[in-house]
Design a protein around this motif. Structure first.
Motif, PDB file in Angstrom:
ATOM      1  N   LEU A 167      46.713  24.801  20.173  1.00 24.56           N
ATOM      2  CA  LEU A 167      47.593  24.703  21.339  1.00 24.56           C
ATOM      3  C   LEU A 167      48.191  26.093  21.550  1.00 24.56           C
ATOM      4  N   THR A 168      47.768  26.768  22.619  1.00 24.09           N
ATOM      5  CA  THR A 168      48.012  28.202  22.751  1.00 24.09           C
ATOM      6  C   THR A 168      48.447  28.558  24.166  1.00 24.09           C
ATOM      7  N   LEU A 169      49.318  29.561  24.247  1.00 29.85           N
ATOM      8  CA  LEU A 169      49.701  30.150  25.529  1.00 29.85           C
ATOM      9  C   LEU A 169      49.017  31.513  25.646  1.00 29.85           C
ATOM     10  N   TYR A 170      48.190  31.665  26.675  1.00 29.74           N
ATOM     11  CA  TYR A 170      47.455  32.902  26.904  1.00 29.74           C
ATOM     12  C   TYR A 170      48.003  33.630  28.126  1.00 29.74           C
ATOM     13  N   GLY A 171      47.848  34.947  28.123  1.00 29.83           N
ATOM     14  CA  GLY A 171      48.046  35.751  29.316  1.00 29.83           C
ATOM     15  C   GLY A 171      46.695  36.240  29.798  1.00 29.83           C
ATOM     16  N   LEU A 172      46.397  36.042  31.086  1.00 26.44           N
ATOM     17  CA  LEU A 172      45.089  36.404  31.634  1.00 26.44           C
ATOM     18  C   LEU A 172      45.231  37.261  32.878  1.00 26.44           C
ATOM     19  N   THR A 173      44.120  37.931  33.227  1.00 24.33           N
ATOM     20  CA  THR A 173      44.077  38.773  34.420  1.00 24.33           C
ATOM     21  C   THR A 173      42.835  38.425  35.221  1.00 24.33           C
ATOM     22  N   ASP A 174      43.006  38.143  36.517  1.00 22.36           N
ATOM     23  CA  ASP A 174      41.845  37.795  37.336  1.00 22.36           C
ATOM     24  C   ASP A 174      41.115  39.067  37.784  1.00 22.36           C
ATOM     25  N   PRO A 175      39.949  38.958  38.435  1.00 23.80           N
ATOM     26  CA  PRO A 175      39.167  40.148  38.802  1.00 23.80           C
ATOM     27  C   PRO A 175      39.891  41.115  39.736  1.00 23.80           C
ATOM     28  N   LEU A 176      40.912  40.665  40.443  1.00 25.16           N
ATOM     29  CA  LEU A 176      41.662  41.542  41.338  1.00 25.16           C
ATOM     30  C   LEU A 176      42.915  42.101  40.694  1.00 25.16           C
ATOM     31  N   GLY A 177      43.059  41.875  39.367  1.00 23.94           N
ATOM     32  CA  GLY A 177      44.191  42.434  38.647  1.00 23.94           C
ATOM     33  C   GLY A 177      45.453  41.603  38.703  1.00 23.94           C
ATOM     34  N   ARG A 178      45.360  40.385  39.197  1.00 22.37           N
ATOM     35  CA  ARG A 178      46.534  39.511  39.242  1.00 22.37           C
ATOM     36  C   ARG A 178      46.681  38.813  37.887  1.00 22.37           C
TER      37      ARG A 178
ATOM     38  N   PRO B 172      31.347  19.750  35.516  1.00 25.08           N
ATOM     39  CA  PRO B 172      31.806  21.053  36.014  1.00 25.08           C
ATOM     40  C   PRO B 172      32.379  21.000  37.427  1.00 25.08           C
ATOM     41  N   GLN B 173      31.910  20.043  38.236  1.00 25.59           N
ATOM     42  CA  GLN B 173      32.362  19.978  39.627  1.00 25.59           C
ATOM     43  C   GLN B 173      33.867  19.733  39.734  1.00 25.59           C
ATOM     44  N   ILE B 174      34.432  18.965  38.820  1.00 24.62           N
ATOM     45  CA  ILE B 174      35.865  18.686  38.932  1.00 24.62           C
ATOM     46  C   ILE B 174      36.678  19.929  38.607  1.00 24.62           C
ATOM     47  N   THR B 175      36.153  20.788  37.728  1.00 30.37           N
ATOM     48  CA  THR B 175      36.849  22.026  37.410  1.00 30.37           C
ATOM     49  C   THR B 175      36.784  22.984  38.590  1.00 30.37           C
ATOM     50  N   VAL B 176      35.659  23.010  39.293  1.00 29.00           N
ATOM     51  CA  VAL B 176      35.564  23.802  40.519  1.00 29.00           C
ATOM     52  C   VAL B 176      36.621  23.340  41.520  1.00 29.00           C
ATOM     53  N   THR B 177      36.734  22.034  41.695  1.00 31.56           N
ATOM     54  CA  THR B 177      37.730  21.483  42.617  1.00 31.56           C
ATOM     55  C   THR B 177      39.143  21.901  42.211  1.00 31.56           C
ATOM     56  N   ALA B 178      39.447  21.819  40.917  1.00 42.21           N
ATOM     57  CA  ALA B 178      40.771  22.210  40.433  1.00 42.21           C
ATOM     58  C   ALA B 178      41.032  23.691  40.678  1.00 42.21           C
ATOM     59  N   PHE B 179      40.043  24.540  40.389  1.00 40.09           N
ATOM     60  CA  PHE B 179      40.204  25.974  40.598  1.00 40.09           C
ATOM     61  C   PHE B 179      40.427  26.300  42.073  1.00 40.09           C
ATOM     62  N   GLU B 180      39.752  25.586  42.962  1.00 38.65           N
ATOM     63  CA  GLU B 180      39.930  25.836  44.391  1.00 38.65           C
ATOM     64  C   GLU B 180      41.370  25.551  44.812  1.00 38.65           C
ATOM     65  N   HIS B 181      41.950  24.488  44.275  1.00 39.31           N
ATOM     66  CA  HIS B 181      43.334  24.157  44.625  1.00 39.31           C
ATOM     67  C   HIS B 181      44.313  25.149  44.018  1.00 39.31           C
ATOM     68  N   VAL B 182      44.078  25.549  42.774  1.00 37.76           N
ATOM     69  CA  VAL B 182      44.955  26.543  42.145  1.00 37.76           C
ATOM     70  C   VAL B 182      44.896  27.863  42.904  1.00 37.76           C
ATOM     71  N   ALA B 183      43.683  28.270  43.291  1.00 37.85           N
ATOM     72  CA  ALA B 183      43.522  29.520  44.026  1.00 37.85           C
ATOM     73  C   ALA B 183      44.244  29.463  45.372  1.00 37.85           C
ATOM     74  N   ALA B 184      44.148  28.327  46.060  1.00 37.28           N
ATOM     75  CA  ALA B 184      44.814  28.187  47.356  1.00 37.28           C
ATOM     76  C   ALA B 184      46.328  28.268  47.217  1.00 37.28           C
ATOM     77  N   ALA B 185      46.868  27.770  46.101  1.00 36.34           N
ATOM     78  CA  ALA B 185      48.317  27.743  45.908  1.00 36.34           C
ATOM     79  C   ALA B 185      48.867  29.080  45.415  1.00 36.34           C
ATOM     80  N   THR B 186      48.028  29.895  44.752  1.00 36.61           N
ATOM     81  CA  THR B 186      48.529  31.093  44.091  1.00 36.61           C
ATOM     82  C   THR B 186      47.896  32.391  44.548  1.00 36.61           C
ATOM     83  N   GLY B 187      46.720  32.313  45.185  1.00 38.49           N
ATOM     84  CA  GLY B 187      46.001  33.516  45.535  1.00 38.49           C
ATOM     85  C   GLY B 187      45.172  34.087  44.408  1.00 38.49           C
ATOM     86  N   LEU B 188      45.132  33.417  43.259  1.00 38.37           N
ATOM     87  CA  LEU B 188      44.332  33.888  42.142  1.00 38.37           C
ATOM     88  C   LEU B 188      42.841  33.760  42.459  1.00 38.37           C
ATOM     89  N   THR B 189      42.044  34.659  41.893  1.00 41.54           N
ATOM     90  CA  THR B 189      40.588  34.582  42.002  1.00 41.54           C
ATOM     91  C   THR B 189      40.060  34.045  40.672  1.00 41.54           C
TER      92      THR B 189
END
Length: 304
Positions: free
Chosen positions: A88-99, A208-225
């Motif tokens: 159970l871990t907390l990570y810090g990540l960076t998307d391809p655009l540096g966010r 995998p399709q449900i994870t794509v759906t989740a990522f699309e919603h997260v991206a729309a809410a945050t601008g993350l890539t």
């Protein structure tokens, strides 16, 4: 009360890194009533694709009931090896655009829930988290042949309103992620949750399709890539295998067709809405869904 910070080992230099301050936090915990193995997919996809660091690692000996959820071991010829104890871990990540963003992932705790929530809140406040996102999948009577519906919830009413025109009321056993969403909301932090509806007859499968759906919603809410290419390719293969299995099972086809009719009825004119709203008389009952599950799994290759 015992100090919540004693539940985890943190990396002070990263937790105080100004680049992570004000970033979004994604919470994706595996455990109760999860569908489609979405938490594992989110963790593996993001960690394999994006630069990341460990911000804090929680102590499993304080949070896990080992006799209720025993670690898996591997036996090879004449010896045991590789004890698998999920972290159970907390990570810090960076998307391809540096966010930057953070990700809390792993199995939900068995023990010390209130203390764990205090610890997560302390970490989020230390990072000056801008918005907390709870991402999960839940088994529902929906077909795999239609776009996956998503229930959106949280305190960010502007984002919730964009995705809902229904306000169903339901009572259920809670998960840790749901309680964290409530706790953050009570403290005045912005929250948004995305619960993807997973076909009940595929709830234990890796989709995998449900994870794509989740990522699309997260991206729309945050601008993350967020990375989806590999997931989309894998999803196409999974759908093909499912169709091959279903084509040889008329009883499964009948159940799926019933779900398709219900799905089309409730989304036809009103857009996406909860399938919990409205008349349930046309939904397959538990025996029909159980028969579909048994028929489907009987034809599944062992590795699936």
């Amino acid at each position: 009360m015992v100090d919540p910070s004693e539940l985890y080992l943190g990396n002070p230099s990263l937790l105080d890194d100004p680049r992570l301050h004000g970033a979004p936090l994604i919470i994706s915990l595996s455990g109760y009533a999860e569908g489609g193995q979405i938490s594992d997919q989110i963790r593996e996809t993001l960690l394999e694709s994006l630069p990341h660091d460990v911000l804090a690692r929680f102590d499993p000996d304080q949070l896990r009931d080992y006799r209720a959820r025993r670690p898996h071991v591997r036996f090879v010829e004449d010896h045991f090896e590789r004890v698998d104890t999920p972290e159970l871990t907390l990570y810090g990540l960076t998307d391809p655009l540096g966010r930057h963003f953070s990700l809390l992932t792993g199995p939900e705790p068995d023990l010390q829930w209130n203390r764990f929530m205090d610890a997560v809140v302390d970490l989020a406040q230390r990072l000056d988290t801008s918005i907390v996102m709870n991402v999960t999948g839940i088994p529902m009577p929906v077909p795999h042949t239609r776009p996956f519906l998503v229930s959106v919830h949280g305190t960010r009413t502007d984002l919730v309103a964009q995705n809902h025109n229904q306000r169903p009321v339901a009572e259920m056993s809670s998960s840790m992620a749901q309680q964290l969403e409530i706790r953050f909301g009570e403290l005045g932090l912005d929250t948004i949750g995305f619960t993807v509806h997973v076909p009940q007859y595929l709830a234990d499968a890796r989709l995998p399709q449900i994870t794509v759906t989740a990522f699309e919603h997260v991206a729309a809410a945050t601008g993350l890539t967020l990375p989806t290419d590999v997931l989309r390719d894998a999803g196409a293969d999974v759908i093909q295998r499912i169709e091959e299995q279903v084509s040889g099972a008329p009883e499964v086809q009948a159940v799926i067709e019933s779900m398709e009719n219900r799905y089309d009825e409730v989304v036809e004119d009103t857009g996406q809405r909860s399938l919990l709203a409205g008349d349930e008389s046309e939904l397959p009952d538990a025996d029909e869904i159980g028969a579909a599950v048994e028929a489907f799994l009987a034809n599944q290759p062992e590795e699936d």
